[in-house]
Motif scaffolding. Structure first.
Motif, PDB file in Angstrom:
ATOM      1  N   UNK A   1       0.338   9.410  -0.882  1.00  0.00           N
ATOM      2  CA  UNK A   1      -0.066   9.530   0.527  1.00  0.00           C
ATOM      3  C   UNK A   1       1.043   8.936   1.385  1.00  0.00           C
ATOM      4  N   UNK A   2       0.967   9.218   2.669  1.00  0.00           N
ATOM      5  CA  UNK A   2       1.965   8.669   3.586  1.00  0.00           C
ATOM      6  C   UNK A   2       1.898   7.144   3.606  1.00  0.00           C
ATOM      7  N   UNK A   3       0.670   6.619   3.553  1.00  0.00           N
ATOM      8  CA  UNK A   3       0.501   5.166   3.532  1.00  0.00           C
ATOM      9  C   UNK A   3       1.107   4.541   2.277  1.00  0.00           C
ATOM     10  N   UNK A   4       0.923   5.184   1.145  1.00  0.00           N
ATOM     11  CA  UNK A   4       1.511   4.701  -0.105  1.00  0.00           C
ATOM     12  C   UNK A   4       3.033   4.657  -0.011  1.00  0.00           C
TER      13      UNK A   4
ATOM     14  N   UNK B   1       0.226  -1.761  10.433  1.00  0.00           N
ATOM     15  CA  UNK B   1       0.426  -0.319  10.572  1.00  0.00           C
ATOM     16  C   UNK B   1       0.247   0.394   9.223  1.00  0.00           C
ATOM     17  N   UNK B   2       0.773  -0.210   8.180  1.00  0.00           N
ATOM     18  CA  UNK B   2       0.636   0.390   6.845  1.00  0.00           C
ATOM     19  C   UNK B   2      -0.837   0.417   6.431  1.00  0.00           C
ATOM     20  N   UNK B   3      -1.541  -0.692   6.664  1.00  0.00           N
ATOM     21  CA  UNK B   3      -2.962  -0.738   6.296  1.00  0.00           C
ATOM     22  C   UNK B   3      -3.753   0.320   7.070  1.00  0.00           C
TER      23      UNK B   3
ATOM     24  N   UNK C   1       0.400  -1.377  -6.911  1.00  0.00           N
ATOM     25  CA  UNK C   1      -0.706  -0.454  -6.582  1.00  0.00           C
ATOM     26  C   UNK C   1      -0.210   0.841  -5.957  1.00  0.00           C
ATOM     27  N   UNK C   2       1.038   0.870  -5.534  1.00  0.00           N
ATOM     28  CA  UNK C   2       1.534   2.056  -4.824  1.00  0.00           C
ATOM     29  C   UNK C   2       1.976   3.129  -5.805  1.00  0.00           C
ATOM     30  N   UNK C   3       1.929   4.350  -5.317  1.00  0.00           N
ATOM     31  CA  UNK C   3       2.450   5.464  -6.121  1.00  0.00           C
ATOM     32  C   UNK C   3       3.130   6.432  -5.164  1.00  0.00           C
TER      33      UNK C   3
END
Ligand code: FE
Length: 257
Positions: A84-87, A207-209, A78-80
């Motif tokens: 974003x910083x979270x991604x 923290x990531x969430x 799901x990441x790209x």
């Protein structure tokens, strides 16, 4: 008001996270406690777990252990990078930690073996009905829900509470003493690695969430994340209960014959 979340406080303190996250952690605490305080751990800690219950636990939990890196891989999909910083944080963290999970399935089999449940039984034996709920749930939430939901349900909730019970069992002298002296160290390795002493994984996942969701997510999104975390605890609890009451199929059939 700033809606981006950037942690400034200590990683392993709930107060370092946005209010919405603190709230859902508090709301899910009763469900988490039902896993952390389950009688299964008391039976192990007191060195009085019977063979059938241990067998059910080892076989019933195996799929969750074996599939865990796959759930992380589903979340990685799901990441790209650069979105974003979270991604970016999630991608980096998942890539690194899937590797960490490499040997954990093998260590689970070592634990089972040392605890009197042969690995062939874990690999081929029939899991007691109702024990696969957590695995099915993790597969569903990691495969089909948001990145934040998937990571909270698996790396935060499941890993977090697992660290708590693993520490209790690992700390028990009576449990260690109930195992054959020869091979005790490899038998206890899975527990040692998962005991929560300085396991930062659940905090990092949180923290990531929070970075993905920001300081002010929509109330319906917060409620959904709360439900996902709670479902992880409830499915674990339900599985543990089934280990207590179920007998292996062969024994049921033998008794019926
Ligand atoms: Fe692991």
């Amino acid at each position: 008001m700033k809606t981006d979340f950037e942690r400034t406080g200590p990683m392993n303190e709930v107060s370092s996270y946005p209010q919405w996250a603190q709230d859902i952690i508090a709301e899910c605490e009763p469900a988490r406690r039902r896993v952390r305080d389950h009688v299964m751990w008391d039976m192990m800690i007191e060195g009085r777990i019977d063979r059938t219950t241990m067998r059910n636990f080892m076989v019933g939990t195996w799929s969750l252990i074996e599939r865990f890196p796959s759930f992380m891989a589903l979340n990685l999909l799901k990441t790209q990078y650069g979105r974003s910083r979270g991604d970016d944080m999630a991608r980096r963290w998942l890539v690194r930690n899937i590797r960490v999970e490499q040997n954990h399935a093998e260590y689970w089999l070592d634990w089972a073996d040392g605890a009197g449940v042969p690995r062939v039984e874990v690999l081929k034996g029939r899991a007691p009905s109702g024990t696969q709920t957590a695995t099915e749930w993790c597969h569903e939430v990691s495969g089909r829900d948001s990145l934040a939901a998937g990571m909270l349900a698996t790396n935060y909730a499941i890993e977090g509470v697992t660290g708590e019970w693993a520490q209790k069992v690992y700390d028990s002298v009576a449990y260690a003493d109930s195992l054959p002296l020869a091979g005790r160290k490899p038998t206890l390795r899975w527990l040692q690695l998962h005991a929560a002493y300085d396991d930062t994984h659940p905090w990092e996942a949180l923290e990531i969430a929070c970075t993905l969701m920001g300081n002010q997510p929509a109330p319906e999104d917060v409620e959904h994340l709360r439900e996902c975390i709670e479902r992880s605890y409830l499915s674990l609890h339900y599985g543990l209960e089934r280990c207590l009451v179920q007998q292996p199929m062969e024994e049921v059939e033998e008794q019926a014959a």
